[in-house]
Design a protein around this motif. Structure first.
Motif, mmCIF file in Angstrom:
data_model
loop_
_atom_site.group_PDB
_atom_site.id
_atom_site.type_symbol
_atom_site.label_atom_id
_atom_site.label_comp_id
_atom_site.label_asym_id
_atom_site.label_seq_id
_atom_site.Cartn_x
_atom_site.Cartn_y
_atom_site.Cartn_z
ATOM 1 N N SER A 126 0.814 -1.221 0.000
ATOM 2 C CA SER A 126 0.000 0.000 0.000
ATOM 3 C C SER A 126 0.847 1.270 0.000
ATOM 4 N N SER A 127 2.173 1.131 0.014
ATOM 5 C CA SER A 127 3.068 2.287 -0.046
ATOM 6 C C SER A 127 4.204 1.975 -1.008
ATOM 7 N N GLN A 135 2.804 14.198 -2.706
ATOM 8 C CA GLN A 135 3.817 14.052 -1.673
ATOM 9 C C GLN A 135 5.029 14.869 -2.091
ATOM 10 N N THR A 167 1.540 6.904 -0.497
ATOM 11 C CA THR A 167 0.816 6.141 0.522
ATOM 12 C C THR A 167 -0.652 5.990 0.139
ATOM 13 N N GLU A 168 -1.389 5.259 0.976
ATOM 14 C CA GLU A 168 -2.829 5.042 0.813
ATOM 15 C C GLU A 168 -3.166 4.406 -0.533
#
Length: 614
Positions: free
Chosen positions: A206-207, A230, A268-269
């Motif tokens: 997930s990252s 990011q 992320t996410e």
């Protein structure tokens, strides 16, 4: 940034021709001629000496061109000029036409090259030929101390030596006395973000970490997944970070090239086993194109498709030559790109000898560009090899100058893996049904070392109900029918192999030897089990009744191949030997791993085997 033009001493005496060729990634182009007033010779110990330099920075004909004894320096041709023609400012990945005019007495040894200028003091460089010995170059004194990163012989144009192409610029009493041409080149955007590649930061899927290169020092952004952003962390390295010993190393001296700034940001996410897009850069430096990528499956899930290989390096896509070419690398990375385009791959594991820049640092850019159509789209995981880390008195296990003074610094900067700390390049990660333990064979692995204790603790902690398969990967092998120079270390086997058996490692992947070889279930040089044939005739290892690990050497991804000659020992433990370029393709579920050696030129499967647990 475009360096200044350099014109070394030449002795070409009669204006006669022009010559055009196409060059990729232009930095700077210069022309060098030779004549009887310049002499060079190859040291006798280098002739047919591939074994001597197998694990050192390899030499090539081009690398020796500029290692010549300068007996005299006559006045160079006042007419010699180089013209680079292009329709606009030179952008990234652009071919340009280069025309040389005003050459005097054309020679078959004349060449055109791009230069990555050294920032070191090269005033006395021609007097110190010993500086080059550590790279395997024992020829005569260097005429040129800046590093030529690409080159091509002028004689590749058949009209060059015969002077069929002429352009007169000045006449005297009806006779042509000057034939020249010239033209500047410049980069459209020297700060443009380039060479984005992704890697896993943990076992969740997930990252994902994105790493790229830019000429801009200020933080940039990655934009991804429905408008998320990011900010990048920015780092770089300098000549002071490179290693040296009693002699300056290539990386610290004549092979140095400013890397610009390396940006890194974690997306992320995300969701595992899913497809997203991203782009990276800034409004001031520009943005990359939108790139679609796929996250790997989370650790503990059922299925994983990956490829693995070692010893890739790079090769030019144009007809030029470079200092250190790995001829099979293009066919391998292109074949893997086809796998990515067909959604056959979740991740890549490149186990050592990554770029073979070996202290000539601009060649990291060449490698990053070569793998970008793969590494920008799936998780690209790496292990460190001798040509990234080893250097004299640097703390590496082996006292060879194989990294050219890099000592792991560029590698760890360009490929940040989920390691414990800087210069501790070992890590583990779960993907699908597999736990990968990735080590450094170049750092201390003896029983009292930090890495040994980490290996033991890591493999003991694996939950085999969650990830039933354990794969151990590093660069230098424990088994090879070709015990090449420093290829197999008996001490490494003695110290580390018992850990593999104790923790029931299923598969061991190594590189370093440049071919493909698969063993039986082996421990201490003995076959503990022989695979059986399934109904399709494929070798099948049943690890429900575990006996020992299976080893595979997969160092056939680019470097000149090590052939299995008639004198290679007929080891009973060696079940498959292939000396062809290719990669290992794997499909793992919780019940079995299917593995295939794929020959990159033909896409044919050269070897197949399965590991199952009944």
């Amino acid at each position: 940034m475009l360096p200044n033009m350099v014109f070394p001493c030449t002795s070409l005496m009669e204006p006669c021709s022009s010559w055009v060729y196409r060059v990729f990634f232009s930095l700077l182009i210069f022309f060098l001629g030779s004549s009887p007033s310049l002499s060079w010779s190859l040291h006798p110990s280098l002739i047919n000496s591939t074994a001597m330099h197998q694990n050192y920075t390899a030499i090539s004909e081009f690398r020796l061109l500029n290692r010549r004894t300068l007996r005299e320096c006559p006045n160079r041709s006042p007419y010699l000029q180089v013209n680079v023609s292009l329709s606009s400012n030179l952008s990234d990945e652009e071919y340009v036409n280069v025309t040389v005019n005003g050459a005097l007495l054309p020679s078959e040894h004349d060449w055109v090259a791009m230069i990555s200028p050294s920032h070191s003091n090269v005033e006395n460089c021609p007097l110190h030929e010993i500086l080059y010995a550590q790279t395997g170059d024992l020829s005569s004194l260097p005429l040129l101390c800046h590093y030529p990163v690409k080159a091509m012989y002028m004689s590749n144009d058949p009209n060059y030596l015969s002077c069929k192409k002429q352009e007169c610029k000045k006449y005297d009493k009806g006779k042509c006395v000057v034939r020249t041409c010239s033209g500047p080149i410049s980069f459209a955007n020297p700060k443009r973000p380039l060479y984005g590649h992704i890697s896993s930061v943990d076992s969740t899927g997930s990252s994902m970490r994105l790493t790229w290169v830019s000429g801009e020092k200020e933080p940039q952004q990655v934009q991804y997944k429905d408008g998320k952003t990011q900010l990048s962390e920015v780092t770089t390295f300098s000549q002071d970070n490179m290693c040296t010993s009693d002699l300056p190393s290539p990386a610290k001296d004549f092979g140095w090239h400013d890397p610009g700034f390396i940006h890194s940001a974690v997306m992320t996410e995300l969701k595992p086993s899913s497809t997203f897009w991203y782009r990276y850069g800034s409004d001031s430096a520009g943005w990359s194109e939108k790139i679609q990528f796929r996250t790997p499956p989370a650790g503990g899930s059922d299925e994983l498709k990956f490829v693995a290989y070692g010893d890739m390096g790079k090769a030019p896509r144009d007809p030029s030559v470079e200092h250190y070419i790995q001829p099979g690398s293009l066919s391998v990375i292109n074949a893997i790109a086809d796998e990515v385009n067909s959604n056959n791959i979740d991740s890549v594991f490149h186990i050592g000898d990554i770029s073979y820049a070996t202290g000539f640092l601009v060649e990291w850019d060449f490698f990053l560009h070569q793998i970008s159509h793969v590494a920008s789209r799936v998780s690209y995981m790496t292990a460190i090899g001798n040509h990234e880390r080893d250097y004299i008195s640097s703390g590496s296990v082996y006292f060879t100058p194989d990294s050219g003074g890099e000592c792991g610094v560029p590698y760890e900067t360009y490929f940040p893996m989920p390691t414990l700390a800087k210069d501790k390049p070992w890590y583990s990660i779960d993907q699908g049904s597999i736990h990968f333990t990735v080590i450094s064979t170049e750092h201390n692995w003896s029983p009292n070392s930090e890495q040994y204790h980490w290996i033991k603790k890591d493999m003991a902690s694996v939950d085999r109900s969650r990830t039933p398969w354990l794969i151990f990967a590093g660069h230098r092998p424990m088994y090879s029918s070709l015990n090449a120079f420093l290829g197999v270390d008996d001490k490494f086997i003695k110290e580390v192999e018992p850990l593999l058996l104790a923790h029931k490692v299923d598969l061991v992947l190594f590189g370093h030897i440049h071919n493909y070889e698969r063993t039986c279930s082996i421990y201490q040089q003995e076959c503990k089990a022989i695979p059986t044939k399934d109904r399709n005739g494929i070798d099948t290892y049943d690890h429900g009744n575990y006996s020992a690990p299976v080893h595979a050497v997969i160092g056939m991804a680019g470097f000149s191949l090590d052939k299995f000659g008639n004198d290679a020992p007929a080891n009973k433990w060696s079940l498959s030997r292939i000396s062809e370029y290719g990669y290992l393709r794997a499909h793992a579920t919780k019940k079995e791993i299917k593995l295939e050696f794929v020959e990159s030129n033909t896409k044919k499967v050269g070897d197949s085997f399965r590991i199952i647990k009944r």
